[in-house]
Design a protein around this motif. Sequence first.
Motif, PDB file in Angstrom:
ATOM      1  N   ILE A   2      34.242  31.836 -34.246  1.00  0.00           N
ATOM      2  CA  ILE A   2      33.297  32.739 -33.586  1.00  0.00           C
ATOM      3  C   ILE A   2      32.278  33.239 -34.611  1.00  0.00           C
ATOM      4  CG2 ILE A   2      33.083  34.956 -32.414  1.00  0.00           C
ATOM      5  CD1 ILE A   2      35.999  34.506 -31.431  1.00  0.00           C
ATOM      6  N   THR A   4      29.038  35.965 -35.030  1.00  0.00           N
ATOM      7  CA  THR A   4      28.182  36.992 -34.428  1.00  0.00           C
ATOM      8  C   THR A   4      27.311  37.586 -35.520  1.00  0.00           C
ATOM      9  OG1 THR A   4      29.517  38.963 -34.836  1.00  0.00           O
ATOM     10  CG2 THR A   4      30.071  37.692 -32.889  1.00  0.00           C
ATOM     11  N   ASN A   5      26.185  38.141 -35.129  1.00  0.00           N
ATOM     12  CA  ASN A   5      25.409  38.844 -36.145  1.00  0.00           C
ATOM     13  C   ASN A   5      25.483  40.358 -35.952  1.00  0.00           C
ATOM     14  OD1 ASN A   5      23.587  39.226 -34.074  1.00  0.00           O
ATOM     15  ND2 ASN A   5      21.821  38.843 -35.358  1.00  0.00           N
ATOM     16  N   VAL A   9      33.189  41.702 -32.922  1.00  0.00           N
ATOM     17  CA  VAL A   9      33.147  40.660 -31.907  1.00  0.00           C
ATOM     18  C   VAL A   9      33.426  41.359 -30.582  1.00  0.00           C
ATOM     19  CG1 VAL A   9      34.150  38.505 -31.102  1.00  0.00           C
ATOM     20  CG2 VAL A   9      34.007  38.954 -33.536  1.00  0.00           C
ATOM     21  N   VAL A  78      31.507  37.622 -38.990  1.00  0.00           N
ATOM     22  CA  VAL A  78      30.658  38.661 -38.402  1.00  0.00           C
ATOM     23  C   VAL A  78      29.512  38.999 -39.341  1.00  0.00           C
ATOM     24  CG1 VAL A  78      32.472  39.675 -36.973  1.00  0.00           C
ATOM     25  CG2 VAL A  78      32.103  40.547 -39.281  1.00  0.00           C
TER      26      VAL A  78
ATOM     27  N   GLU B  44      23.012  47.201 -32.244  1.00  0.00           N
ATOM     28  CA  GLU B  44      24.326  46.552 -32.241  1.00  0.00           C
ATOM     29  C   GLU B  44      25.205  47.038 -31.102  1.00  0.00           C
ATOM     30  OE1 GLU B  44      26.366  46.343 -35.837  1.00  0.00           O
ATOM     31  OE2 GLU B  44      24.700  45.415 -36.891  1.00  0.00           O
ATOM     32  N   PHE B  52      31.595  38.228 -25.054  1.00  0.00           N
ATOM     33  CA  PHE B  52      30.937  37.503 -26.144  1.00  0.00           C
ATOM     34  C   PHE B  52      30.586  36.073 -25.730  1.00  0.00           C
ATOM     35  CE2 PHE B  52      31.520  34.617 -29.762  1.00  0.00           C
ATOM     36  CZ  PHE B  52      30.465  35.039 -30.536  1.00  0.00           C
ATOM     37  N   LEU B  55      26.381  33.009 -31.065  1.00  0.00           N
ATOM     38  CA  LEU B  55      25.191  33.271 -31.867  1.00  0.00           C
ATOM     39  C   LEU B  55      24.097  32.313 -31.391  1.00  0.00           C
ATOM     40  CD1 LEU B  55      24.606  35.005 -34.508  1.00  0.00           C
ATOM     41  CD2 LEU B  55      24.854  32.872 -35.729  1.00  0.00           C
ATOM     42  N   THR B 141      23.001  37.852 -31.191  1.00  0.00           N
ATOM     43  CA  THR B 141      24.277  37.558 -30.557  1.00  0.00           C
ATOM     44  C   THR B 141      24.107  37.615 -29.050  1.00  0.00           C
ATOM     45  OG1 THR B 141      25.388  38.560 -32.428  1.00  0.00           O
ATOM     46  CG2 THR B 141      26.704  38.238 -30.458  1.00  0.00           C
ATOM     47  N   VAL B 143      25.348  37.877 -25.369  1.00  0.00           N
ATOM     48  CA  VAL B 143      26.508  38.446 -24.677  1.00  0.00           C
ATOM     49  C   VAL B 143      26.264  38.474 -23.177  1.00  0.00           C
ATOM     50  CG1 VAL B 143      27.342  39.910 -26.565  1.00  0.00           C
ATOM     51  CG2 VAL B 143      25.616  40.784 -25.008  1.00  0.00           C
TER      52      VAL B 143
END
Lengths: 104, 165
Positions: A2, A4-5, A9, A78, B44, B52, B55, B141, B143
């Motif tokens: 996984i 993510t930025n 998560v 992450v 964020e 989720f 990316l 990201t 979502v």
Amino acid sequence: MILTNIETVPGKQIVEHYGMVYGSTVRTKHMFADIGAGIKNMFGGELRSYTDLLEKSRQQAMKRLKNEAQKMGANAVVNVRFTTSTIAAGASEILIYGTAVKVQ
Amino acid sequence: MDLLIILALLIIACFVGGAIERKHFKELKQKEFLYSSFLVVNKEDVGKDAEFVGLVSGNVVIGHDYFKAFLFAIRNLFGGRVRAYETLMERARREAIIRAKEKAISQNANAIVNLRVETVKISIGGGQNKLGCFEAIAYGTAVKINKNIKIDKPVINNHGMEILK
């Protein structure tokens, strides 16, 4: 794996931190593509060959980042950041870095 | 003779470059309108039951034309705002964000959080052409959020709305 930025998560919890991981690549285009891009650059517009090149390099850098994280035993990275820099005429370095973690 | 060639190139670049730019702006407007309901924030903060997706990133390399380079060379003598390059950067950035959105949509996401935009100058080839071109990257990201939960005031680019007015 996984990626993510953001710092978490979504929907999962971080149980362990492993530290920073990096993935980088330096790529260049063959000279004929450079000539083509040079001509295109006279009249403006998107240089599609370069867009593709950078996209592919970014994917490769991401692959290396994932491999590194996997070696550490992480299952997620992450806070991923992308950077690009020109290091020579016609060559760019793509660096992707983040924090390897284990999520549950 | 050399001067004539340069002049001819400049005139061609002025018209062709201008046409490409106008076409691109039109496309950008249409696409931004199409995706205007898609949520993009650079915070964020994700809602509690956000799912989720992954990316996503979008990138574009845009070259200038000789006319823009010429305008810049003149502007560079006196200093000040370089309008010719401002539009170039704007086009690159907007296009990159649209591509990131498209990728997120193709993965069935309905929002991008923590969107980062970066612009880099990349040079092409060796030789005398040292002017190069620009790359814009947008990444974030993707979502899936519950639309009923308000994250915060959404920061949606409203260029699409201008068409309606």
